[in-house]
Design a protein around this motif. Structure first.
Motif, PDB file in Angstrom:
ATOM      1  N   GLU A   1       0.757 -10.809  -4.620  1.00 48.32           N
ATOM      2  CA  GLU A   1      -0.527 -11.209  -4.054  1.00 48.32           C
ATOM      3  C   GLU A   1      -1.370 -10.009  -3.622  1.00 48.32           C
ATOM      4  O   GLU A   1      -2.499 -10.175  -3.155  1.00 48.32           O
ATOM      5  CB  GLU A   1      -0.296 -12.128  -2.835  1.00 48.32           C
ATOM      6  CG  GLU A   1       0.527 -13.372  -3.135  1.00 48.32           C
ATOM      7  CD  GLU A   1      -0.120 -14.236  -4.208  1.00 48.32           C
ATOM      8  OE1 GLU A   1      -1.356 -14.339  -4.200  1.00 48.32           O
ATOM      9  OE2 GLU A   1       0.612 -14.789  -5.043  1.00 48.32           O
ATOM     10  N   SER A   2      -0.832  -8.809  -3.777  1.00 49.51           N
ATOM     11  CA  SER A   2      -1.548  -7.617  -3.332  1.00 49.51           C
ATOM     12  C   SER A   2      -2.809  -7.389  -4.160  1.00 49.51           C
ATOM     13  O   SER A   2      -2.843  -7.657  -5.366  1.00 49.51           O
ATOM     14  CB  SER A   2      -0.636  -6.389  -3.439  1.00 49.51           C
ATOM     15  OG  SER A   2      -1.363  -5.203  -3.216  1.00 49.51           O
TER      16      SER A   2
ATOM     17  N   ASN B   1       0.821  -1.210   0.000  1.00 43.73           N
ATOM     18  CA  ASN B   1       0.000   0.000   0.000  1.00 43.73           C
ATOM     19  C   ASN B   1       0.857   1.262   0.000  1.00 43.73           C
ATOM     20  O   ASN B   1       0.593   2.208  -0.751  1.00 43.73           O
ATOM     21  CB  ASN B   1      -0.928   0.008   1.218  1.00 43.73           C
ATOM     22  CG  ASN B   1      -2.073  -0.977   1.081  1.00 43.73           C
ATOM     23  OD1 ASN B   1      -2.392  -1.418  -0.022  1.00 43.73           O
ATOM     24  ND2 ASN B   1      -2.682  -1.337   2.192  1.00 43.73           N
ATOM     25  N   VAL B   2       1.881   1.286   0.849  1.00 43.80           N
ATOM     26  CA  VAL B   2       2.710   2.488   0.967  1.00 43.80           C
ATOM     27  C   VAL B   2       3.530   2.698  -0.308  1.00 43.80           C
ATOM     28  O   VAL B   2       3.665   3.829  -0.797  1.00 43.80           O
ATOM     29  CB  VAL B   2       3.626   2.400   2.198  1.00 43.80           C
ATOM     30  CG1 VAL B   2       4.606   3.570   2.230  1.00 43.80           C
ATOM     31  CG2 VAL B   2       2.789   2.392   3.473  1.00 43.80           C
TER      32      VAL B   2
ATOM     33  N   ASP C   1     -11.312  -4.243  -5.217  1.00 47.54           N
ATOM     34  CA  ASP C   1     -10.482  -4.717  -4.112  1.00 47.54           C
ATOM     35  C   ASP C   1      -9.340  -3.760  -3.795  1.00 47.54           C
ATOM     36  O   ASP C   1      -8.628  -3.940  -2.818  1.00 47.54           O
ATOM     37  CB  ASP C   1      -9.879  -6.090  -4.446  1.00 47.54           C
ATOM     38  CG  ASP C   1     -10.946  -7.172  -4.473  1.00 47.54           C
ATOM     39  OD1 ASP C   1     -11.985  -6.976  -3.817  1.00 47.54           O
ATOM     40  OD2 ASP C   1     -10.737  -8.192  -5.148  1.00 47.54           O
ATOM     41  N   VAL C   2      -9.137  -2.761  -4.662  1.00 45.07           N
ATOM     42  CA  VAL C   2      -8.006  -1.866  -4.481  1.00 45.07           C
ATOM     43  C   VAL C   2      -8.170  -1.054  -3.203  1.00 45.07           C
ATOM     44  O   VAL C   2      -9.218  -0.471  -2.958  1.00 45.07           O
ATOM     45  CB  VAL C   2      -7.874  -0.914  -5.691  1.00 45.07           C
ATOM     46  CG1 VAL C   2      -6.770   0.096  -5.446  1.00 45.07           C
ATOM     47  CG2 VAL C   2      -7.578  -1.717  -6.950  1.00 45.07           C
ATOM     48  N   GLN C   3      -7.100  -1.029  -2.405  1.00 46.84           N
ATOM     49  CA  GLN C   3      -7.135  -0.297  -1.142  1.00 46.84           C
ATOM     50  C   GLN C   3      -6.214   0.909  -1.254  1.00 46.84           C
ATOM     51  O   GLN C   3      -5.034   0.829  -0.947  1.00 46.84           O
ATOM     52  CB  GLN C   3      -6.687  -1.190   0.013  1.00 46.84           C
ATOM     53  CG  GLN C   3      -7.541  -2.434   0.175  1.00 46.84           C
ATOM     54  CD  GLN C   3      -6.970  -3.368   1.204  1.00 46.84           C
ATOM     55  OE1 GLN C   3      -5.996  -3.053   1.878  1.00 46.84           O
ATOM     56  NE2 GLN C   3      -7.558  -4.531   1.317  1.00 46.84           N
ATOM     57  N   LYS C   4      -6.763   1.987  -1.754  1.00 50.82           N
ATOM     58  CA  LYS C   4      -5.964   3.198  -1.900  1.00 50.82           C
ATOM     59  C   LYS C   4      -6.347   4.192  -0.810  1.00 50.82           C
ATOM     60  O   LYS C   4      -7.506   4.278  -0.427  1.00 50.82           O
ATOM     61  CB  LYS C   4      -6.186   3.843  -3.266  1.00 50.82           C
ATOM     62  CG  LYS C   4      -5.624   3.048  -4.415  1.00 50.82           C
ATOM     63  CD  LYS C   4      -5.549   3.888  -5.657  1.00 50.82           C
ATOM     64  CE  LYS C   4      -6.901   4.263  -6.162  1.00 50.82           C
ATOM     65  NZ  LYS C   4      -6.857   5.054  -7.398  1.00 50.82           N
ATOM     66  N   LYS C   5      -5.364   4.932  -0.362  1.00 54.30           N
ATOM     67  CA  LYS C   5      -5.621   5.968   0.626  1.00 54.30           C
ATOM     68  C   LYS C   5      -5.270   7.301  -0.004  1.00 54.30           C
ATOM     69  O   LYS C   5      -4.117   7.578  -0.273  1.00 54.30           O
ATOM     70  CB  LYS C   5      -4.797   5.720   1.890  1.00 54.30           C
ATOM     71  CG  LYS C   5      -5.228   4.467   2.642  1.00 54.30           C
ATOM     72  CD  LYS C   5      -4.537   4.361   3.969  1.00 54.30           C
ATOM     73  CE  LYS C   5      -5.010   3.143   4.748  1.00 54.30           C
ATOM     74  NZ  LYS C   5      -4.345   3.007   6.041  1.00 54.30           N
TER      75      LYS C   5
END
Length: 312
Positions: free
Chosen positions: A103-104, A71-72, A141-145
């Motif tokens: 696997e992300s 993520n970072v 499913d994308v986990q963006k901040k």
């Protein structure tokens, strides 16, 4: 005796190693979550390069799981891509996510961004290859901040308040001032979304491969490159100091005097009265002098020849 001393020395080293290894591992003075929040605050204040440094420190100094690492790294890549327009650095971080964290849940978006980076770097063959290799996953499913609340959504693509503020910040100051109120920002957002929709539609229609579009993009790029070169090499030499103003004014005092209809001087104006005009004229002169000097040097260096008699 020597052998005994050597053995004692080695034993001492081994014992020291055991003691050191048994010491509790030192922890960073700042909690990881706090450092992460600090990096986010820097992003919200448009301090993107500083934020990247903090994110890198966070990854280096703190033990975080692979999901967080992915993520970072993705956030850093996005900062390079969307905020700094540094597509080479962005590509490096996107590739890091792709190959180190396969696997992300970010892989689908990462693959798309890799293609976008390669396109902007004009590596179309590599972009096509990356597109062919891309693994299609569910973008939901994308986990963006990203900074701020979501203010619009195009399909599954989110546009946040931070995105909106950033797009407005890129406008020239005179235009930017037209988008200060909430209603004005909403109008800008609608226009921005409309442009994105039109762009996506044009791309699906294949206009990105249209010869006129390609030529126009090349000409626009050439123009921007020339502007950047002039800003870097010429504009810096056109800065005007206060002493320069006085000297230029004294040499051209008659040009700023008040004159009658026949051109006779009626009254000389002081430097204070015409300072802005003098500064503008002197800046223009210094700019043109620096520009002409650079062009003449290039003409000599590149051995340029003009055949005026052949021009019809």
């Amino acid at each position: 005796m020597l052998r005994k001393n050597a053995l004692l020395f080695i034993a001492g080293l081994l014992l020291a190693g055991v003691i050191i290894s048994c010491q509790p591992e030192s922890k960073p003075a700042i909690e990881g979550d706090k450092l992460r929040e600090y990096a986010g605050a820097l992003v919200n204040r448009s301090l993107y390069e500083q934020a990247i440094e903090v994110y890198d420190d966070y990854l280096e100094d703190y033990k975080v799981d692979k999901t967080e690492q992915a993520n970072v790294n993705y956030i850093i890549a996005d900062l390079y891509f969307e905020r700094l327009n540094d597509y080479e650095s962005a590509l490096a971080y996107y590739l890091k996510v792709k190959h180190l964290y396969p696997e992300s849940s970010l892989i689908d978006e990462t693959n798309k961004k890799i293609v976008a980076c390669l396109e902007r770097l004009e590596r179309s063959e590599d972009a096509q290859q990356a597109l062919d290799e891309a693994v299609q996953l569910d973008p939901s499913d994308v986990q963006k901040k990203r900074p701020g609340e979501v203010v619009a959504r195009i399909g599954k693509r989110e546009i946040t308040q931070g995105d909106l503020d950033f797009q407005i910040s890129k406008l020239p100051p005179s235009v930017r001032d037209q988008f200060k109120t909430t209603e004005q920002k909403l109008n800008f957002l609608r226009e921005y979304v409309a442009t994105e929709l039109l762009f996506d539609t044009a791309k699906r229609a294949g206009f990105d491969k249209d010869p006129e579009v390609i030529e126009g993009a090349f000409q626009a790029k050439k123009s921007l490159m020339v502007q950047k070169l002039l800003a870097d090499r010429v504009a810096a030499k056109a800065r005007v100091e206060e002493d320069d103003l006085e000297l230029y004014y004294q040499a051209h005092k008659d040009d700023y005097a008040e004159k009658d209809e026949e051109g006779n001087i009626v009254r000389e104006k002081s430097l204070q009265e015409v300072q802005e005009e003098v500064a503008r004229d002197l800046t223009r002169k210094k700019y043109m002098d620096a520009y002409q000097a650079m062009i003449e040097k290039m003409l000599l260096t590149e051995d340029v020849q003009f055949f005026e008699s052949r021009v019809q």
